[in-house]
Motif scaffolding. Structure first.
Motif, PDB file in Angstrom:
ATOM      1  N   PRO A  56       0.843  -1.193   0.000  1.00 46.53           N
ATOM      2  CA  PRO A  56       0.000   0.000   0.000  1.00 46.53           C
ATOM      3  C   PRO A  56       0.881   1.246   0.000  1.00 46.53           C
ATOM      4  O   PRO A  56       1.769   1.383   0.846  1.00 46.53           O
ATOM      5  CB  PRO A  56      -0.791  -0.122   1.316  1.00 46.53           C
ATOM      6  N   LYS A  57       0.725   2.091  -1.011  1.00 50.80           N
ATOM      7  CA  LYS A  57       1.448   3.360  -1.135  1.00 50.80           C
ATOM      8  C   LYS A  57       2.920   3.204  -1.511  1.00 50.80           C
ATOM      9  O   LYS A  57       3.660   4.191  -1.497  1.00 50.80           O
ATOM     10  CB  LYS A  57       1.350   4.180   0.161  1.00 50.80           C
ATOM     11  N   ALA A  58       3.374   1.996  -1.842  1.00 53.58           N
ATOM     12  CA  ALA A  58       4.798   1.837  -2.126  1.00 53.58           C
ATOM     13  C   ALA A  58       5.079   0.575  -2.939  1.00 53.58           C
ATOM     14  O   ALA A  58       4.245  -0.336  -3.005  1.00 53.58           O
ATOM     15  CB  ALA A  58       5.596   1.799  -0.823  1.00 53.58           C
ATOM     16  N   VAL A  59       6.264   0.544  -3.560  1.00 51.18           N
ATOM     17  CA  VAL A  59       6.782  -0.678  -4.179  1.00 51.18           C
ATOM     18  C   VAL A  59       8.221  -0.863  -3.716  1.00 51.18           C
ATOM     19  O   VAL A  59       8.950   0.114  -3.497  1.00 51.18           O
ATOM     20  CB  VAL A  59       6.733  -0.637  -5.726  1.00 51.18           C
ATOM     21  N   LEU A  60       8.624  -2.112  -3.544  1.00 46.27           N
ATOM     22  CA  LEU A  60       9.973  -2.440  -3.112  1.00 46.27           C
ATOM     23  C   LEU A  60      10.603  -3.304  -4.189  1.00 46.27           C
ATOM     24  O   LEU A  60      10.114  -4.394  -4.488  1.00 46.27           O
ATOM     25  CB  LEU A  60       9.938  -3.179  -1.775  1.00 46.27           C
ATOM     26  N   VAL A  61      11.704  -2.822  -4.786  1.00 48.79           N
ATOM     27  CA  VAL A  61      12.360  -3.508  -5.901  1.00 48.79           C
ATOM     28  C   VAL A  61      13.633  -4.175  -5.395  1.00 48.79           C
ATOM     29  O   VAL A  61      14.544  -3.496  -4.903  1.00 48.79           O
ATOM     30  CB  VAL A  61      12.710  -2.531  -7.042  1.00 48.79           C
ATOM     31  N   PHE A  62      13.693  -5.505  -5.525  1.00 51.62           N
ATOM     32  CA  PHE A  62      14.871  -6.238  -5.088  1.00 51.62           C
ATOM     33  C   PHE A  62      15.850  -6.412  -6.247  1.00 51.62           C
ATOM     34  O   PHE A  62      15.490  -6.289  -7.417  1.00 51.62           O
ATOM     35  CB  PHE A  62      14.458  -7.614  -4.539  1.00 51.62           C
ATOM     36  N   GLN A  63      17.085  -6.733  -5.909  1.00 50.73           N
ATOM     37  CA  GLN A  63      18.116  -6.871  -6.931  1.00 50.73           C
ATOM     38  C   GLN A  63      17.926  -8.155  -7.730  1.00 50.73           C
ATOM     39  O   GLN A  63      17.525  -9.189  -7.202  1.00 50.73           O
ATOM     40  CB  GLN A  63      19.504  -6.885  -6.286  1.00 50.73           C
ATOM     41  N   ASN A  64      18.211  -8.068  -9.013  1.00 49.81           N
ATOM     42  CA  ASN A  64      18.260  -9.226  -9.900  1.00 49.81           C
ATOM     43  C   ASN A  64      19.478  -9.042 -10.799  1.00 49.81           C
ATOM     44  O   ASN A  64      19.565  -8.088 -11.565  1.00 49.81           O
ATOM     45  CB  ASN A  64      16.979  -9.316 -10.736  1.00 49.81           C
ATOM     46  N   GLN A  65      20.434  -9.962 -10.683  1.00 50.90           N
ATOM     47  CA  GLN A  65      21.683  -9.827 -11.430  1.00 50.90           C
ATOM     48  C   GLN A  65      21.459  -9.750 -12.944  1.00 50.90           C
ATOM     49  O   GLN A  65      22.266  -9.171 -13.673  1.00 50.90           O
ATOM     50  CB  GLN A  65      22.613 -11.003 -11.102  1.00 50.90           C
ATOM     51  N   VAL A 118      10.167   2.685  -3.496  1.00 53.27           N
ATOM     52  CA  VAL A 118       9.538   3.900  -4.023  1.00 53.27           C
ATOM     53  C   VAL A 118       8.243   4.096  -3.242  1.00 53.27           C
ATOM     54  O   VAL A 118       7.340   3.265  -3.304  1.00 53.27           O
ATOM     55  CB  VAL A 118       9.244   3.778  -5.532  1.00 53.27           C
ATOM     56  N   GLU A 119       8.169   5.179  -2.522  1.00 49.31           N
ATOM     57  CA  GLU A 119       7.052   5.438  -1.604  1.00 49.31           C
ATOM     58  C   GLU A 119       6.294   6.691  -2.036  1.00 49.31           C
ATOM     59  O   GLU A 119       6.895   7.739  -2.271  1.00 49.31           O
ATOM     60  CB  GLU A 119       7.607   5.614  -0.190  1.00 49.31           C
ATOM     61  N   LEU A 120       4.981   6.578  -2.143  1.00 47.61           N
ATOM     62  CA  LEU A 120       4.164   7.723  -2.533  1.00 47.61           C
ATOM     63  C   LEU A 120       3.940   8.636  -1.346  1.00 47.61           C
ATOM     64  O   LEU A 120       3.513   8.199  -0.284  1.00 47.61           O
ATOM     65  CB  LEU A 120       2.819   7.249  -3.082  1.00 47.61           C
ATOM     66  N   ILE A 121       4.222   9.922  -1.540  1.00 48.52           N
ATOM     67  CA  ILE A 121       4.051  10.871  -0.438  1.00 48.52           C
ATOM     68  C   ILE A 121       2.780  11.695  -0.587  1.00 48.52           C
ATOM     69  O   ILE A 121       2.295  12.275   0.368  1.00 48.52           O
ATOM     70  CB  ILE A 121       5.259  11.826  -0.332  1.00 48.52           C
ATOM     71  N   SER A 122       2.244  11.779  -1.783  1.00 51.25           N
ATOM     72  CA  SER A 122       0.968  12.481  -1.979  1.00 51.25           C
ATOM     73  C   SER A 122       0.019  11.507  -2.656  1.00 51.25           C
ATOM     74  O   SER A 122       0.215  11.129  -3.795  1.00 51.25           O
ATOM     75  CB  SER A 122       1.153  13.738  -2.835  1.00 51.25           C
ATOM     76  N   MET A 123      -0.980  11.080  -1.911  1.00 54.36           N
ATOM     77  CA  MET A 123      -1.862  10.028  -2.387  1.00 54.36           C
ATOM     78  C   MET A 123      -3.130  10.590  -3.011  1.00 54.36           C
ATOM     79  O   MET A 123      -3.750  11.506  -2.483  1.00 54.36           O
ATOM     80  CB  MET A 123      -2.254   9.118  -1.227  1.00 54.36           C
TER      81      MET A 123
END
Length: 266
Positions: free
Chosen positions: A39-48, A90-95
């Motif tokens: 909710p309000k964000a995405v988390l991108v993990f590393q992929n070689q 990446v986090e949304l600050i204005s929803m």
């Protein structure tokens, strides 16, 4: 936009306009399989496999950010690239207001499931495609056909259908009354009365609460229920904050509700 460089994370706080810029969307779409939607964000993990794409994104990001904040681009880029192997949040600050996205889930039989959006939505489709990955047989901009012929694929389906929040979108899944019968026809518990769409959703959520696959035996449900209530019983919480106590109480009550409902049909 704000960028916070931490030891174990690159945190980007921004608005939806930046998120929708072509270079940002291109990066996130490419990394959908390695991305956790929150909710309000995405988390991108590393992929070689995509390390060059990741570096290009961070270089573009440093240039974009430095110009906006009148910083030394060279210095900031150097600092940012030191964290190339760290997750990017990446986090949304204005929803914007939460928007509902209607998604129809249809089981052709116990081997194939169609998932269709009533209206195209790139973010929700990126989420679904990233989650289902190798199980996708066919896809368009607004639909996916899944191969769910083994238990692992069905477990993935059940897990994904219990996730609702993608950025500022909330997914509303709909099912026809024969969904469970067609998909899990081998389980005798579904040879009883048909379940309406809302009840299907509730039952699948109950199985998820008990951490059991849909159609699990009564013995499996009982074993998992007993294990979880020992963990979440409110009497086991000492010297915790009121919020933590409330969380355990709600979880305990939900476990009881789920087990009471499923043991009847099992």
């Amino acid at each position: 936009m704000e960028i916070v460089l931490q030891n174990n994370l690159i945190l980007i706080r921004t608005d939806f306009n930046t998120l929708n810029q072509a270079w940002v969307r291109s990066f996130l779409t490419k990394h959908a399989k390695n991305m956790l939607f929150l909710p309000k964000a995405v988390l991108v993990f590393q992929n070689q496999s995509y390390i060059d794409s990741r570096k290009n994104f961070l270089e573009r990001l440093s240039s974009y950010y430095a110009k906006k904040h009148d910083l030394s681009e060279h210095f900031f880029k150097k600092s940012l690239l030191k964290l190339t192997d760290k997750p990017i949040k990446v986090e949304l600050i204005s929803m914007q207001d939460i928007q509902d996205v209607s998604v129809e889930v249809y089981a052709r039989d116990k081997y194939t499931v169609d998932i269709s959006l009533y209206y195209p939505n790139d973010w929700v489709m990126s989420f679904l495609k990233g989650q289902f990955g190798i199980y996708i047989k066919e896809s368009t901009d607004s639909s996916i056909t899944l191969d769910v012929s083994d238990s692992r694929s069905k477990t993935t389906l059940e897990r994904v259908l219990n996730k609702r929040n993608v950025l500022h979108y909330e997914i509303e899944y709909s099912y026809d009354s024969d969904f469970l019968r067609r998909l899990y026809g081998g389980f005798s518990i579904f040879d009883c009365d048909e379940h309406e769409g809302g009840n299907i959703e509730k039952m699948m959520r109950f199985y998820n609460v008990l951490e059991c696959p849909v159609g699990a035996s009564l013995e499996t449900l009982k074993k998992s229920y007993r294990k979880l209530v020992r963990v979440y019983h409110p009497d086991r919480i000492f010297h915790k904050s009121p919020n933590m106590l409330d969380h355990y109480t709600q979880k305990f009550q939900l476990l009881q509700e789920a087990y009471s409902a499923l043991k009847i049909v099992s």
